[in-house]
Design an enzyme around this catalytic site. Structure first.
Site, PDB file in Angstrom:
ATOM      1  N   CYS A   1       2.028   0.485  -8.610  1.00 49.61           N
ATOM      2  CA  CYS A   1       3.173   0.999  -7.845  1.00 49.61           C
ATOM      3  C   CYS A   1       4.379   1.159  -8.755  1.00 49.61           C
ATOM      4  O   CYS A   1       5.293   1.934  -8.452  1.00 49.61           O
ATOM      5  CB  CYS A   1       3.486   0.088  -6.671  1.00 49.61           C
ATOM      6  SG  CYS A   1       3.690  -1.644  -7.117  1.00 49.61           S
TER       7      CYS A   1
ATOM      8  N   GLY B   1       2.482   1.953   5.300  1.00 47.88           N
ATOM      9  CA  GLY B   1       3.591   1.063   5.598  1.00 47.88           C
ATOM     10  C   GLY B   1       4.375   1.467   6.835  1.00 47.88           C
ATOM     11  O   GLY B   1       4.819   0.613   7.613  1.00 47.88           O
TER      12      GLY B   1
ATOM     13  N   GLU C   1       5.742  -3.522   0.754  1.00 49.20           N
ATOM     14  CA  GLU C   1       5.779  -3.139  -0.666  1.00 49.20           C
ATOM     15  C   GLU C   1       4.952  -1.860  -0.788  1.00 49.20           C
ATOM     16  O   GLU C   1       3.719  -1.906  -0.830  1.00 49.20           O
ATOM     17  CB  GLU C   1       5.202  -4.241  -1.550  1.00 49.20           C
ATOM     18  CG  GLU C   1       5.980  -5.547  -1.519  1.00 49.20           C
ATOM     19  CD  GLU C   1       7.328  -5.467  -2.209  1.00 49.20           C
ATOM     20  OE1 GLU C   1       7.628  -4.410  -2.802  1.00 49.20           O
ATOM     21  OE2 GLU C   1       8.079  -6.451  -2.157  1.00 49.20           O
TER      22      GLU C   1
ATOM     23  N   GLY D   1       0.823  -1.208   0.000  1.00 50.45           N
ATOM     24  CA  GLY D   1       0.000   0.000   0.000  1.00 50.45           C
ATOM     25  C   GLY D   1       0.852   1.251   0.000  1.00 50.45           C
ATOM     26  O   GLY D   1       1.986   1.249  -0.482  1.00 50.45           O
ATOM     27  N   SER D   2       0.328   2.307   0.575  1.00 52.88           N
ATOM     28  CA  SER D   2       1.018   3.594   0.594  1.00 52.88           C
ATOM     29  C   SER D   2       2.172   3.586   1.584  1.00 52.88           C
ATOM     30  O   SER D   2       2.211   2.781   2.526  1.00 52.88           O
ATOM     31  CB  SER D   2       0.037   4.715   0.959  1.00 52.88           C
ATOM     32  OG  SER D   2      -0.364   4.586   2.313  1.00 52.88           O
TER      33      SER D   2
END
Length: 517
Positions: free
Chosen positions: A303, A252, A269, A247-248
């Site tokens: 991403c 994270g 990630e 995610g963002s």
């Protein structure tokens, strides 16, 4: 006029995946994965409700964890090749349901049907990889300094692996984790994005069939639903030694701090601000293909999407014109229609972010050369469709430093040697994917050297977007440092143990220490 769901067979796909609730009342819901309030899954393709899924309460979560922990005790005792065979069977079912699941991914998330099929193919590929891996979970042997001793190290399953995935790859990233974790002997608890809950239900239904057919505990694969509060159940749970979160960067950092606070492991990630460097010797045709797909694929919601194009001043105008001309050919609309290149953004919040970003570019002095636009009305059944935009900007613009999950491409100019372009590329907080377009061997090798790209992925003469499962996937800096998928990424799902065996009648101590009794 037929609805999109009817015209493109969405109901048939849902039926095949065990989801029966298309446009039913909110009280009907899907198979009960919790007793909490329902989540309404709404397609960004046409704005219609697909189905509702109940959320997971704390009590539900405890039931799930009891099931997972119990299943782990059975699953870890199966030889790894047998666990690999279960993953093989899962991959075979994915092959049979590829079109249905790919269609659901496209309709619930909004990416093109071809990309939806590609995402399911990634699941199949990682299953194949994991099957082979199940016979290669190797350790190492070392020579002992003590006579008559043998040393080696081996890997054991961790236990329950928690997975938090994002909406943009609603099935593949989960499978990257689970396929490897399963062959390693772990069991998994998955919280899919609340924006794409039906994809999670579909995957759980498929693996549940495999487990039932093999008389294995259902707790090997568990599903929980809800927002970040449900995710916090896992991040705070000491019974979960590893939390894999996609995610963002903001999300994270929260996960990393929470998990580290209890000395657990996190696999992160996170965001990317990916660039392609275009040198004077680049193949312009290849550059355009790589840059355009990287920038507009999945409507810029990968991403690994290309955000920045760093072009040498000697060819800047030529590349700029070629990119602008290519954008004129883009077709925007229903992603289930394979004539279209670009589908919708995930929701109205994403559309608002897209608009605000373009406003900010202008405020900072940028020049928008392909205007943005939000589509509505005939042919655009929801207002989540936007036009991919291009802006000329400077590398130090604050907005250029940020990742915007939308199809906005920044053109940046560099002069001098390729070192200057590399410096521009690396001068952002994120470090996921990068690429260089060049036919100069020295430039290519410099880009790949220790003084080159600081990203986890560095490509030559291909774009930033798209990765094969054979290589480890992940990035550095604000991207989180995690690695998933291929190579030796399996090691994160296991605990390492060093063993020393004494096969003599003496007990010498290490380092020559004497301890006589």
């Amino acid at each position: 006029m037929k609805s999109i769901a009817v015209e493109f067979g969405i109901q048939d796909a849902l039926n095949e995946l065990g989801i029966k609730d298309l446009n039913a009342g909110t009280s009907t819901g899907i198979k009960n994965f919790g007793d909490g309030a329902p989540i309404e899954s709404t397609s960004p393709v046409d704005g219609n409700r697909i189905a509702s899924v109940t959320t997971t309460t704390k009590s539900d979560y405890e039931t799930v964890m009891v099931s997972a922990i119990s299943a782990f005790k059975t699953w870890r005792l199966l030889p790894a090749p047998q666990r690999g065979d279960i993953v093989r069977q899962f991959g075979d079912k994915l092959r049979k349901k590829k079109k249905a699941l790919g269609k659901l991914v496209s309709y619930e998330m909004g990416k093109s049907y071809q990309e939806g099929l590609g995402e399911v193919q990634e699941m199949i590929d990682i299953c194949d990889f994991a099957v082979g891996l199940s016979r290669q979970l190797h350790g190492f042997t070392m020579h002992s300094e003590r006579p008559g001793h043998r040393m080696y190290e081996q890997y054991h399953p961790l236990g329950v692996v928690g997975i938090i995935s994002a909406f943009n790859f609603p099935v593949a990233v989960w499978c990257w984790n689970t396929a490897l974790a399963w062959v390693c002997g772990d069991v998994c608890v998955w919280k899919p994005s609340e924006k794409t809950p039906l994809c999670g239900v579909a995957c759980q239904n498929i693996i549940a069939e495999v487990l039932q057919e093999n008389d294995l505990p259902e707790g090997i694969s568990c599903l929980i639903n809800g927002d970040y509060k449900v995710g916090e159940f896992m991040t705070k749970d000491t019974r979960i030694p590893l939390v894999s979160a996609t995610g963002s960067t903001r999300m994270g950092k929260i996960v990393a701090q929470e998990v580290a606070g209890r000395l657990g492991r996190s696999l992160l990630e996170l965001g990317g601000n990916n660039a392609i460097i275009v040198t004077p010797g680049a193949d312009i045709k290849m550059t355009v293909i790589g840059a355009v797909f990287g920038a507009v694929g999945t409507a810029g919601q990968r991403c690994t999407s290309t955000r920045r194009l760093i072009i040498h001043e000697a060819i800047y105008d030529k590349v700029k014109q070629a990119i602008v001309d290519a954008y004129k050919q883009l077709k925007i609309g229903n992603p289930l229609d394979e004539n279209n290149h670009v589908g919708p953004l995930i929701d109205y919040d994403a559309v608002n972010m897209y608009n605000k970003t373009l406003e900010e570019v202008v405020k900072e002095g940028g020049n928008i050369i392909v205007e943005g636009k939000v589509f509505s009305g005939a042919g655009y059944e929801s207002s989540c469709y936007v036009k991919p935009a291009i802006a000329e900007a400077e590398p130090n613009f604050k907005i250029v430093q940020h990742e915007t999950f939308a199809p906005i491409l920044y053109l940046l100019k560099y002069s001098g040697d390729v070192e200057n372009a590399i410096d521009i590329q690396n001068n952002v907080a994120q470090g996921l994917s990068s690429a260089i377009m060049t036919n100069n061997l020295r430039e290519a090798e410099q880009f790949l050297s220790h003084a080159g790209s600081d990203c986890g992925i560095a490509n030559v003469n291909i774009g930033t977007s798209g990765a094969e499962i054979g290589g480890a996937f992940g990035g550095e800096k604000d991207t989180g440092g995690g690695r998933e998928s291929g190579s030796d990424a399996w090691k994160i799902y296991m605990r390492r143990q060093t063993n020393t065996i004494n096969y003599t009648t003496e007990l010498p101590l290490a380092q020559g220490i004497k301890f006589d009794l």
